[in-house]
Each structure stands twice: as structure tokens, then as C-alpha cells.
Design an enzyme around this catalytic site. Sequence first.
Site, short mmCIF file in Angstrom:
data_model
loop_
_atom_site.label_atom_id
_atom_site.label_comp_id
_atom_site.label_asym_id
_atom_site.label_seq_id
_atom_site.Cartn_x
_atom_site.Cartn_y
_atom_site.Cartn_z
N SER A 90 0.83 -1.20 0.00
CA SER A 90 0.00 0.00 0.00
C SER A 90 0.86 1.25 0.00
O SER A 90 1.98 1.25 0.50
CB SER A 90 -0.91 0.04 1.22
OG SER A 90 -1.63 1.26 1.23
N LYS A 111 -4.55 -6.74 3.04
CA LYS A 111 -4.47 -5.58 2.15
C LYS A 111 -5.87 -5.20 1.66
O LYS A 111 -6.22 -4.02 1.56
CB LYS A 111 -3.55 -5.87 0.96
CG LYS A 111 -3.59 -4.81 -0.16
CD LYS A 111 -3.00 -3.51 0.32
CE LYS A 111 -3.04 -2.32 -0.60
NZ LYS A 111 -3.40 -2.36 -1.97
N HIS A 122 -7.65 -3.49 4.45
CA HIS A 122 -7.05 -2.15 4.52
C HIS A 122 -7.72 -1.20 3.53
O HIS A 122 -8.09 -0.08 3.86
CB HIS A 122 -5.54 -2.26 4.25
CG HIS A 122 -4.89 -0.96 3.85
ND1 HIS A 122 -5.06 -0.37 2.62
CD2 HIS A 122 -4.07 -0.11 4.55
CE1 HIS A 122 -4.39 0.77 2.57
NE2 HIS A 122 -3.78 0.95 3.72
N ASN A 123 -7.89 -1.67 2.31
CA ASN A 123 -8.52 -0.82 1.30
C ASN A 123 -9.99 -0.54 1.63
O ASN A 123 -10.49 0.56 1.39
CB ASN A 123 -8.41 -1.46 -0.08
CG ASN A 123 -7.02 -1.33 -0.67
OD1 ASN A 123 -6.04 -1.21 0.06
ND2 ASN A 123 -6.91 -1.37 -1.99
N GLU A 155 -10.04 2.06 4.09
CA GLU A 155 -9.71 3.32 3.39
C GLU A 155 -10.97 3.93 2.76
O GLU A 155 -11.19 5.13 2.85
CB GLU A 155 -8.64 3.00 2.34
CG GLU A 155 -8.22 4.13 1.45
CD GLU A 155 -7.25 3.62 0.37
OE1 GLU A 155 -6.32 2.87 0.70
OE2 GLU A 155 -7.43 3.98 -0.81
P1 NDP Z 1 -0.64 -1.91 -14.04
O1 NDP Z 1 -1.61 -2.53 -13.13
O2 NDP Z 1 -1.07 -0.82 -14.92
O3 NDP Z 1 0.03 -3.07 -14.93
C1 NDP Z 1 0.96 -2.78 -15.96
C2 NDP Z 1 2.09 -3.79 -15.95
O4 NDP Z 1 1.57 -5.11 -16.13
C3 NDP Z 1 3.05 -3.54 -17.09
O5 NDP Z 1 4.35 -3.83 -16.64
C4 NDP Z 1 2.58 -4.54 -18.12
O6 NDP Z 1 3.57 -4.89 -19.05
C5 NDP Z 1 2.25 -5.71 -17.24
N1 NDP Z 1 1.39 -6.69 -17.89
C6 NDP Z 1 0.07 -6.55 -18.18
N2 NDP Z 1 -0.39 -7.68 -18.76
C7 NDP Z 1 0.65 -8.54 -18.85
C8 NDP Z 1 0.80 -9.86 -19.34
N3 NDP Z 1 -0.24 -10.54 -19.85
N4 NDP Z 1 2.01 -10.43 -19.25
C9 NDP Z 1 3.06 -9.77 -18.73
N5 NDP Z 1 2.97 -8.52 -18.23
C10 NDP Z 1 1.78 -7.90 -18.30
O7 NDP Z 1 0.65 -1.42 -13.21
P2 NDP Z 1 0.79 -0.70 -11.79
O8 NDP Z 1 2.23 -0.46 -11.65
O9 NDP Z 1 -0.17 0.42 -11.64
O10 NDP Z 1 0.33 -1.82 -10.75
C11 NDP Z 1 0.98 -3.07 -10.66
C12 NDP Z 1 0.26 -3.91 -9.63
O11 NDP Z 1 0.32 -3.27 -8.38
C13 NDP Z 1 -1.24 -4.10 -9.94
O12 NDP Z 1 -1.63 -5.39 -9.53
C14 NDP Z 1 -1.90 -3.07 -9.07
O13 NDP Z 1 -3.24 -3.44 -8.72
C15 NDP Z 1 -0.99 -3.06 -7.86
N6 NDP Z 1 -0.98 -1.84 -7.08
C16 NDP Z 1 -1.04 -0.62 -7.68
C17 NDP Z 1 -1.03 0.54 -6.94
C18 NDP Z 1 -1.06 1.86 -7.61
O14 NDP Z 1 -1.13 2.87 -6.90
N7 NDP Z 1 -0.97 1.94 -8.92
C19 NDP Z 1 -0.96 0.50 -5.47
C20 NDP Z 1 -0.83 -0.82 -4.94
C21 NDP Z 1 -0.86 -1.93 -5.73
P3 NDP Z 1 3.73 -4.07 -20.44
O15 NDP Z 1 4.57 -2.88 -20.11
O16 NDP Z 1 4.41 -5.02 -21.34
O17 NDP Z 1 2.35 -3.70 -20.89
#
Ligand code: NDP
Length: 473
Positions: A128, A182, A185-186, A189
Site C-alpha cells: 500500500s 491488504k 485495509h482498502n 480506506e
Molecule cells: P498496471 O496494473 O497498470 O500493470 C501494468 C504492468 O503489467 C506492465 O508492466 C505490463 O507490461 C504488465 N502486464 C500486463 N499484462 C501482462 C501480461 N499478460 N504479461 C506480462 N505482463 C503484463 O501497473 P501498476 O504499476 O499500476 O500496478 C501493478 C500492480 O500493483 C497491480 O496489480 C496493481 O493493482 C498493484 N498496485 C497498484 C497501486 C497503484 O497505486 N498503482 C498500489 C498498490 C498496488 P507491459 O509494459 O508489457 O504492458
Amino acid sequence: ETARIGVTGLAVMGRNLARNLARHGHPVAVHNRTAARTKALVEEFGDEGTFLPAETAEQFVASLERPRRLVVMVKAGAPTDAVIDEFAPLLEPGDMIVDGGNAHFADTRRREAALRERGIHFVGTGISGGEEGALHGPSIMPGGSAESYEALGPLLEDIAANVDGTPCCTHVGPDGAGHFVKMVHNGIEYSDMQLIAESYDLLRHAAGLAPAEIAEVFRTWNTGRLESYLIEITAEVLAHTDAATGRPFVDVVLDQAEQKGTGRWTVQTALDLGVPVGGIAEAVFARSVSGHAGLREASRNLPGPSRSAVAGSGFADKVEKALYASKIVAYAQGFHEIQAGSAEYGWNIDAGAMATIWRGGCIIRARFLDRIRAAYEADPSTPTLLTDDHFAEALGDAQDAWRDVVATAARIGVPAPGFSTALAYYDSLRADRLPAALTQGQRDFFGAHTYRRVDRDGSFHTLWGGDRTEVSA
Ligand code: NDP
């Protein structure tokens, strides 16, 4: 050279987590499906530490020291399964896959069981704090085997937020425990945010204050027992003026709240576990109501009082009390869910430790969490936080104001579902008798569902269609 840990999935979260690791002196292997992201990370931030970029999964795995620690930070759901399927065949028994995405705990349980059969530790980890947290120190909630935590804990604790010398990271419990915590937690939130939103609405419409004045009220609250990240940013948002129009920012934003799903999961799971989490549910529903534009438009002319400013001086203090009391209820409900989940799945979660690791790094970080930690220290098996000495006293002190605020909201027609449901929960728990007795009578009448009596053991049924004698069921 080998990397101590690797991160695959280099969107905002993965990139910042990798940078955080590198900045703490841990050589980190980096990989992304689309190699351009990997390249960009090393080009932009390569001087922050040791990055080992990999173009292929094989290269990535080969660059990790053993046992391998592999962090997956990709989109939750099917992408996580795809990445696991890609990497698992390249790993050996003893290696660890850490899923730092927002996975549903049931998926985590499934993945953990499947990988355990192959000797691979799967560590479902709640993270988080958004992208800033990932870079500067998030709150980290790892679930999985105790053995995997021995190898991962020191690294994760090193990059987590730290409050008073205590890292905001601890081993939550086996398999889905980390992602479950987690999720709750959300949910909390959501509830925190809804209660703050209702406080704003009442200060605006019942007390007639302008957004900038309300920002000042929140700033003052942030120096007291409500001190928290969410109260702090609320003041910032309310004080902000829209550059294009010169109007308060909060007046130019469309009033339809969105959601990504973890609040909904918290409520769905609570329903399955039979845990009343009205505060969280109302927060999820409030966002849902706001988004039903057509429904709201069709209902706009329904009769009701005008939102006249009726509140006198001292109203802001009453709202502060209503907010604090409702917040206690929201957390009590959330922790009830954690304890119910822990019992259902045999996780043995230390509730006080969860309050401790939420004190920093995450969105709900707050002074208040120290109180929760203390409450569980005083009585680790308490059935509810409400009866803790400090919270019981605060609720007693707040309740007149709390009732007044809920009544005022009802009288002038300002919706306050969070405050109302929290008060109803409080009064339900303290009631000598609940009308559930009548409900049981109705159920027995129409469905012969039977009832128990206050004065005798056993189950009974009344012959409602006959002479109304009572029979043992
Ligand atoms: P996203 O959820 O937007 O995911 C994008 C990433 O996933 C890219 O690296 C993308 O690769 C990869 N990806 C998507 N599909 C595939 C696939 N089929 N095979 C391989 N790679 C894939 O990224 P975030 O950084 O926002 O979040 C990452 C995780 O963290 C998520 O599960 C999210 O829920 C969690 N999270 C996010 C928070 C936030 O504030 N954003 C906070 C806490 C947790 P490519 O570049 O090749 O498209």
C-alpha cells in the site's frame, strides 16, 4: 554479478519498487514484457544503484542469486497467472515468487497451493502507498510460508516505511493472509474517505462554510487525534482553487466517484464470512450511488428540505466527534473481518501487528493506529475494539454530538450514510434487546424456521395455522 532480488512488471509500481531496492543497496534484476520499459528504467535511474536488466525470462531468472526472489508487479488477474506460468518452469524448489499486485486472496490461495506442489514459495503480498510509497517506503503485507519470510523479510523490511524504528512490514500469515489484510485495509480506506466526505458536506451545508474555511477546519483537526494522511490531503484538496475558473477545485470536479474493486471485495468477503461491515458497505454504495447519473437526474425533483445552514457555533466540534466515533466503528468492523478471515482460514493473524504496519507508508496511516495497537496489546482476544478503555471512553464522550450530527443531517436532507450506519451499529451492539426476536417470529410464521427461547434450551415452533400451541422442533 547476480541480483539479490528481481522485479518483473515495470509500470509505476514495479519501477518504483525496483528503484527503492536499488537505492537501499540491493542489486536488482529488472524485466518487463515490453522491453522498452526496462531500458527506460535503466537509462533514467541507472545511477541510483545496481540494476541488472534482462530482456528474456531466462536471462532474468539466470541473473538471480539462489534461492531466487522474484517479485511480480503486473496487472492483477489473468496477467499474473500468465507471468507465473511463464516463470514457474524456470524456477527450482526453494525459489520464491512474490506477487505484489492487488490480487484477490482466493486467487492467491489457489496460486500458492499450485506452486507449493512444485516446491516453490508463493508469497502474496499486499503493498500500500501508491507509487510514492513504492519508491519511498510502502506498507508491506506479505503472506506465505514462514520459511519464505526468513529469506524475504529482511529485504522487504529494509525498503518498507519505518515508524519509530519499526518497519511497516511483517509476516502476516500463510497463503492468502497478506492479500486478505491488504483488501480489508482498502475497505477501511473507503470508509475513512466516505466519513471525511460526509464531514465536509455537513460543514458546507449545515454550517454554511466555504471550502477554504473547511480546509482550515481539517488543518486544525490534523493537529489532534484525527491526525492522518487522509485528513492532511483533504485540507490540501479543499484549499485548492481551479486555475481555469478561479472556483474552488472541489466545485469543478464531477461528483461521481470511481472504484477499482478492493472495497467491493471487502464487502463481498464480509457477507460470505457473516461479518457486519456496514461502514465499509455504505462507503462502497455511496460511490455507486454517485455514479448513477441517470438515476440521480430522474430523482432530482423529489421533495425534501432545502439544505439551509442551521447549525450554530460549535458544530465543527460536533462533526469532529461524529467523525472520530464513526472512524472507531469502521476500524472495529474492519478488524472484525480480519479476525473472522483469520479464523476461517487458520491464518493466526496478529491484529495488533496489522495496526502497527499501517502506521506508515499506506493511505490510512494515522496517529489513531497506535491506539489500535495498544488496544490489542491490552487484550489480544478482544471481540471488538469498541470496548477498549480508550475507545469506549471516546465513544461515550462523542455520542451526544454524534447523534446531533446524524439528526441534523436527516433534518436538512444531507445524506450521511457512513455516520448513520456507524451509529446504528453502535446502538445495535449496546442494545439489551434487538427486534431480531420479531424477525424470528415472522420466519417461524411463514416458513416454520423455528426459534429459540430466552428461558429454555431447544428449538421451538408455534402452530400458527392451527391452535397456536408451541411444539419442540
Ligand atoms: P498496471 O496494473 O497498470 O500493470 C501494468 C504492468 O503489467 C506492465 O508492466 C505490463 O507490461 C504488465 N502486464 C500486463 N499484462 C501482462 C501480461 N499478460 N504479461 C506480462 N505482463 C503484463 O501497473 P501498476 O504499476 O499500476 O500496478 C501493478 C500492480 O500493483 C497491480 O496489480 C496493481 O493493482 C498493484 N498496485 C497498484 C497501486 C497503484 O497505486 N498503482 C498500489 C498498490 C498496488 P507491459 O509494459 O508489457 O504492458
